[in-house]
Design an enzyme around this catalytic site. Sequence first.
Site, PDB file in Angstrom:
ATOM      1  N   TYR A  31       0.868  -1.178   0.000  1.00  0.00           N
ATOM      2  CA  TYR A  31       0.000   0.000   0.000  1.00  0.00           C
ATOM      3  C   TYR A  31       0.906   1.229   0.000  1.00  0.00           C
ATOM      4  CZ  TYR A  31      -3.828  -3.061   1.600  1.00  0.00           C
ATOM      5  OH  TYR A  31      -4.775  -4.055   1.728  1.00  0.00           O
ATOM      6  N   PHE A  89     -14.341  -5.109   1.009  1.00  0.00           N
ATOM      7  CA  PHE A  89     -15.319  -4.495   0.105  1.00  0.00           C
ATOM      8  C   PHE A  89     -16.758  -4.721   0.584  1.00  0.00           C
ATOM      9  CE2 PHE A  89     -12.182  -4.907  -3.659  1.00  0.00           C
ATOM     10  CZ  PHE A  89     -11.542  -3.764  -3.248  1.00  0.00           C
ATOM     11  N   PRO A  90     -17.142  -4.190   1.770  1.00  0.00           N
ATOM     12  CA  PRO A  90     -18.487  -4.430   2.290  1.00  0.00           C
ATOM     13  C   PRO A  90     -19.595  -3.823   1.444  1.00  0.00           C
ATOM     14  CG  PRO A  90     -17.320  -2.799   3.615  1.00  0.00           C
ATOM     15  CD  PRO A  90     -16.315  -3.397   2.693  1.00  0.00           C
ATOM     16  N   LEU A  91     -19.270  -2.907   0.528  1.00  0.00           N
ATOM     17  CA  LEU A  91     -20.287  -2.343  -0.367  1.00  0.00           C
ATOM     18  C   LEU A  91     -19.917  -2.548  -1.831  1.00  0.00           C
ATOM     19  CD1 LEU A  91     -21.361   1.013   1.356  1.00  0.00           C
ATOM     20  CD2 LEU A  91     -22.555  -1.175   1.328  1.00  0.00           C
ATOM     21  N   GLY A  92     -19.128  -3.556  -2.137  1.00  0.00           N
ATOM     22  CA  GLY A  92     -18.665  -3.755  -3.510  1.00  0.00           C
ATOM     23  C   GLY A  92     -19.646  -4.522  -4.384  1.00  0.00           C
ATOM     24  N   PHE A 141     -22.656  -4.051  -5.844  1.00  0.00           N
ATOM     25  CA  PHE A 141     -24.101  -4.137  -5.657  1.00  0.00           C
ATOM     26  C   PHE A 141     -24.798  -3.729  -6.950  1.00  0.00           C
ATOM     27  CE2 PHE A 141     -22.996  -4.547  -1.356  1.00  0.00           C
ATOM     28  CZ  PHE A 141     -24.114  -4.747  -0.562  1.00  0.00           C
ATOM     29  N   THR A 142     -25.872  -4.425  -7.309  1.00  0.00           N
ATOM     30  CA  THR A 142     -26.708  -3.980  -8.415  1.00  0.00           C
ATOM     31  C   THR A 142     -27.562  -2.809  -7.926  1.00  0.00           C
ATOM     32  OG1 THR A 142     -28.586  -5.389  -7.847  1.00  0.00           O
ATOM     33  CG2 THR A 142     -26.844  -6.372  -9.223  1.00  0.00           C
ATOM     34  N   PRO A 143     -28.140  -2.025  -8.838  1.00  0.00           N
ATOM     35  CA  PRO A 143     -29.014  -0.924  -8.390  1.00  0.00           C
ATOM     36  C   PRO A 143     -30.144  -1.388  -7.482  1.00  0.00           C
ATOM     37  CG  PRO A 143     -28.459  -0.648 -10.700  1.00  0.00           C
ATOM     38  CD  PRO A 143     -27.920  -1.995 -10.288  1.00  0.00           C
TER      39      PRO A 143
END
Length: 292
Positions: free
Chosen positions: A63, A213-216, A218-220
Amino acid sequence: MSNIAAAGAFPLCDHTVNRMGYGAMQLAGPGVFGPPKDRLATLTVLREAVASGVNHIDTSDFYGPHVTNQIIREALHPYPNDLVIVTKISARRGEDGSWHPAFSREELTQAVHDNLRNLGLDVLDVVNLRGMFDLHHPVEGSLEAPLTVLADLQRQGLVRHIGLSHVTPKQIAEGRRICEIVCVQNYYNLAHRDDDPLIEDLARDGIAYVPFFPLGRFTPLQSSTLSDVAQRLGVTPMQAALAWLLRRASNILLIPGTSSVAHLKENLAVSELLLPDDAIVTLDAIGREHVQ
């Protein structure tokens, strides 16, 4: 200040850590490359995290490269006795910020020494070997050779414990035949549930599972469902997604990252967020059809 102990704890290497941890990836510059725009802010957020009870930090010397570990050392060294720092090896960065596999004995050995130097440590608590056969998805391929190198470094006293990241169940089984595996770090969230059976298997064996990636991806429609639940509960979608992960299994350790103290406090507040049963049912349904 949030009581992050409310989220429970789980054994990791020689310690029992709070399940709400911190991921340091966002402390580097854009694209996880180069220095941050505001170094003082990164130091502040790290110190606030530890002061709030975080005792599990996820990082890597790729990183930046080197930037994130140097910031951690500046902010927190000498480290609290209960702090577990988990790092990763097996990747290197190009001059343009690109990511490349680094599986050779020389590269892996150098990576361990780079992590030791930049973190200011004599031994690394946990080192995850990251699968690098594909940058975006775990892909089958033998990890025996690089994992044997890492196990050799463990026997030399440079590494206490070994984990795996971005890997398949087959690779985990292969790894466990070579050395003890204390944690697995994979892509998993409400909408991406391929690792559901794996999480159960690891839980039975007392092995920590660390989703990223807790919000990776996602579809609409999935995003809309999550937002509706969050709004009804008076929390953010990220808070609802993290709370669901804490409820999902007791061996799940969270490492949400941020360079903002305000955002850090939002994340840590999830430790005390209890999702009602009807919200769990709605959120469970978001990704059930994607389980393989």
